[in-house]
Motif scaffolding. Structure first.
Motif, PDB file in Angstrom:
ATOM      1  N   PRO A 171      14.644 -14.490  -3.412  1.00  0.00           N
ATOM      2  CA  PRO A 171      15.056 -15.269  -2.242  1.00  0.00           C
ATOM      3  C   PRO A 171      15.244 -14.415  -0.992  1.00  0.00           C
ATOM      4  O   PRO A 171      15.206 -14.929   0.128  1.00  0.00           O
ATOM      5  N   GLU A 172      15.429 -13.094  -1.178  1.00  0.00           N
ATOM      6  CA  GLU A 172      15.628 -12.192  -0.037  1.00  0.00           C
ATOM      7  C   GLU A 172      14.683 -11.012  -0.170  1.00  0.00           C
ATOM      8  O   GLU A 172      14.569 -10.412  -1.243  1.00  0.00           O
ATOM      9  N   LEU A 173      14.006 -10.670   0.935  1.00  0.00           N
ATOM     10  CA  LEU A 173      13.094  -9.535   0.912  1.00  0.00           C
ATOM     11  C   LEU A 173      13.851  -8.246   1.215  1.00  0.00           C
ATOM     12  O   LEU A 173      14.874  -8.260   1.901  1.00  0.00           O
ATOM     13  N   PRO A 174      13.356  -7.123   0.710  1.00  0.00           N
ATOM     14  CA  PRO A 174      14.009  -5.850   1.020  1.00  0.00           C
ATOM     15  C   PRO A 174      13.893  -5.543   2.517  1.00  0.00           C
ATOM     16  O   PRO A 174      12.912  -5.954   3.159  1.00  0.00           O
ATOM     17  N   PRO A 175      14.864  -4.815   3.086  1.00  0.00           N
ATOM     18  CA  PRO A 175      14.871  -4.554   4.531  1.00  0.00           C
ATOM     19  C   PRO A 175      13.923  -3.424   4.931  1.00  0.00           C
ATOM     20  O   PRO A 175      14.315  -2.469   5.613  1.00  0.00           O
ATOM     21  N   ALA A 176      12.680  -3.518   4.497  1.00  0.00           N
ATOM     22  CA  ALA A 176      11.674  -2.503   4.811  1.00  0.00           C
ATOM     23  C   ALA A 176      11.128  -2.720   6.216  1.00  0.00           C
ATOM     24  O   ALA A 176      11.281  -3.806   6.808  1.00  0.00           O
ATOM     25  N   ASP A 177      10.458  -1.702   6.749  1.00  0.00           N
ATOM     26  CA  ASP A 177       9.760  -1.889   8.021  1.00  0.00           C
ATOM     27  C   ASP A 177       8.654  -2.927   7.860  1.00  0.00           C
ATOM     28  O   ASP A 177       8.442  -3.759   8.736  1.00  0.00           O
ATOM     29  N   VAL A 178       7.951  -2.844   6.736  1.00  0.00           N
ATOM     30  CA  VAL A 178       6.903  -3.824   6.432  1.00  0.00           C
ATOM     31  C   VAL A 178       6.905  -4.074   4.928  1.00  0.00           C
ATOM     32  O   VAL A 178       7.035  -3.135   4.147  1.00  0.00           O
ATOM     33  N   VAL A 179       6.757  -5.322   4.540  1.00  0.00           N
ATOM     34  CA  VAL A 179       6.594  -5.701   3.135  1.00  0.00           C
ATOM     35  C   VAL A 179       5.183  -6.252   2.956  1.00  0.00           C
ATOM     36  O   VAL A 179       4.781  -7.189   3.656  1.00  0.00           O
ATOM     37  N   VAL A 180       4.441  -5.649   2.053  1.00  0.00           N
ATOM     38  CA  VAL A 180       3.076  -6.079   1.749  1.00  0.00           C
ATOM     39  C   VAL A 180       3.072  -6.644   0.339  1.00  0.00           C
ATOM     40  O   VAL A 180       3.355  -5.927  -0.630  1.00  0.00           O
ATOM     41  N   ASP A 181       2.759  -7.913   0.206  1.00  0.00           N
ATOM     42  CA  ASP A 181       2.726  -8.537  -1.107  1.00  0.00           C
ATOM     43  C   ASP A 181       1.852  -9.785  -1.014  1.00  0.00           C
ATOM     44  O   ASP A 181       2.144 -10.699  -0.232  1.00  0.00           O
TER      45      ASP A 181
END
Length: 574
Positions: A171-181
């Motif tokens: 439900p929550e994405l990690p606080p990365a600069d960019v998430v590629v999935d």
């Protein structure tokens, strides 16, 4: 447990016309049609999966932004660290990025967690070590989508973070600069393995960097190995990547692949089937992460020459032998436990000494043998918990079962057919009862017998070398693209012998066709039992070409042997 054979429905489609238009046999056109390819155009695209059919990297959610960030960091000569997973997908994905970055003149850092000590995914201690070693950019491969706290710590340490993963996001994405999935949005790459995502990232960055571009096609051998091992659906983009990568695996220009094929007993320059890759090459890469340190597997794949690669391949071969022995010992104990509770709908099996690295494989084999969703647990003394792996059966959603009993679990994750979990040691009895009850509700009053989905009936007289070669056009076989499986008409047993670890060799004669073939059933001696000479049977089989004797000959891979009952003699027509 005897299997139910399921035949495909009849169809009024003009299979002969489609076959003539494509220059293939009606049998192969029928196979393609039953795989959902109902037009000549769709069949042609499937049979010709050239690289020109690859999607643009931008079709993956977040990849354009990630490529831009990574290219700018590399152009500024920042130090990049790659964090992978310890399985084949993670190791090959890490190798893809390291190989690419080194070819473009960079010296990346990297880390593969040790399964027994660190577990799956990111961990704060490892991230802090990379930061202390000078990392400025962190790129994950095949992990990170659930690493919220770990990514936050990396950002606190000043690292730019690019998460590349292929697992379902929470439900929550990690606080990365960019998430590629690819699973962040529906698209042609939705089913990519982690190594596939890494490949597309390398391809996109390659175009953005100054200087002479690297030929990323050289990476496809690693992509095929990781894709096939990760059991992702082998259609669409995965089929293109795997099919073209298998050509490089056949060439074995990479020293590590050459050495790996040698220890598997293959000619280093021979073409391999998907099953030979999945059950030969891949387990040796996996063994490093399951039984010890995955670093050796990565070192093998990136070895600069054969003198470096051969000792590493030999070490992985020895680790794989140790893994097999451990697996067989655990399987025997687990099956004994399972047989002691025949009324269970869901099996929960435990011993404190079972090896964490192989319990997932054992769970799969128990689930198949007993036709029950199965949890295998062992002691994780370092964390004061019991750790488990689960596998399910067709039509039973394992992740759904675990969600239903989540109050018993300390943690869990996975999907419909496979999952991991942990519990407090005192909750084992609660888990055993809760999982059985949930499985009973899902399955119903009675567990259906296991089944085999067939592609129709095929007499031995119809099995020719030409047909076997045409069936090979459908490779690679695996998830989403099963190996064709046919039912024989009544045939008679000429002879039978048992060999090796629970294997069977049978000679069978189709008297009507006047043809005799030899067949092998792997790990099925206890299932098939003794078949007396002269007995009339029907077999579920896949025709293959065997080169064991040095001369190509047709051999049958047997999946089941059944009675030659009159009601089973219905002729199949497309």
């Amino acid at each position: 447990m005897r299997k139910t054979w399921i035949y495909p429905p009849q169809s009024g489609a003009d299979i002969g016309g489609l076959a003539d238009g494509l220059g293939i046999s009606p049998a192969v056109a029928g196979l393609l049609y039953r795989r959902g390819l109902t037009t000549a155009e769709a069949m042609d695209a499937y049979l010709s999966p050239g690289l020109r059919r690859l999607m643009p990297p931008a079709a993956i959610a977040g990849l354009t932004e990630a490529a831009g960030l990574l290219a700018r960091a590399l152009d500024a000569r920042k130090t990049v660290a790659v964090w992978g997973d310890y399985d084949v997908d993670g190791v090959t994905g890490t190798a893809v990025l390291l190989d690419f970055l080194r070819a473009r003149g960079h010296a990346p850092l990297w880390r593969l967690p040790v399964r027994a000590d660190e577990g799956y995914g990111l961990n704060v201690a490892g991230i802090e070590e990379l930061a202390a070693a000078g990392a400025e950019v962190l790129v994950t491969v095949d992990c990170g989508i659930g690493g919220l706290a770990e990514v936050a710590r990396a950002r606190e340490l000043g690292l730019a973070v690019i998460v590349t993963d292929h697992h379902l996001p929470g439900p929550e994405l990690p606080p990365a600069d960019v998430v590629v999935d690819p699973k962040l949005a529906d698209g042609p790459g939705f089913d990519l393995a982690g190594v596939g995502v890494a490949f597309f990232l390398a391809a996109a960055v390659n175009r953005l960097l100054p200087g002479e571009a690297y030929d990323v096609r050289r990476l496809l051998d690693l992509v095929a190995l990781g894709t096939l091992a990760d059991v992702v659906p082998l259609g669409g983009q995965n089929r293109i990547l795997a099919k073209n990568g298998m050509l490089l695996l056949a060439e074995a220009a990479r020293p590590g692949i050459h050495a790996l094929k040698e220890v598997c007993g293959h000619n280093p320059k021979a073409a391999l089937s998907a099953s030979q890759i999945t059950f030969g090459l891949a387990p040796r890469i996996n063994a490093a992460g399951r039984m010890g340190r995955p670093d050796d597997a990565l070192a093998l794949l990136l070895a600069p020459d054969l003198d470096t690669a051969r000792p590493l391949a030999a070490a992985l071969d020895a680790e794989n032998a140790r893994r097999r022995a451990e697996e067989d010992a655990i399987l025997a104990e687990a099956l004994a436990q399972a047989e002691a509770c025949p009324g269970r709908f869901g099996l929960t099996l435990f011993a404190p000494h079972w090896h964490q690295g192989v319990i997932g494989i054992v769970a799969s084999r128990v689930a198949e043998r007993r036709n029950r969703p199965t949890l295998i647990l062992t002691e994780d003394a370092a964390k004061g918990r019991l750790k488990g792996s689960g596998r399910s059966i067709a039509g039973c959603d394992l992740h759904g079962l675990l969600t239903e009993i989540a109050d018993v679990l300390a943690s869990f994750g996975g999907h419909a057919q496979a999952a991991g979990l942990s519990i407090a040691p005192g909750d084992l009895s609660r888990l055993t009862e809760a999982f059985d009850a949930a499985a009973a509700r899902a399955i119903g009053p009675q567990v259906a017998p296991p089944s085999l989905s067939l592609d129709g009936e095929l007499s031995f007289g119809e099995v020719t070398a030409t047909l076997v070669r045409e069936i090979g056009l459908l490779e690679p076989f695996g998830c989403g693209n099963p190996e064709p499986l046919f039912a024989s008409p009544p045939v008679s047993v000429v002879s039978q012998r048992f060999f090796g670890e629970n294997h069977v060799a049978v000679s069978l004669r189709d008297a009507t066709a006047g043809v005799t073939f030899r067949g092998k059933a792997w790990r099925m001696a206890d299932v098939i039992g003794a078949q007396p000479a002269g007995r009339a049977v029907r077999v579920a089989y896949t025709p293959k070409m065997s080169y064991f004797s040095g001369v190509p000959e047709i051999e049958l891979r047997l999946r089941d042997i059944g009675e030659a009952s009159p009601q089973a003699l219905k002729k199949f027509n497309v």
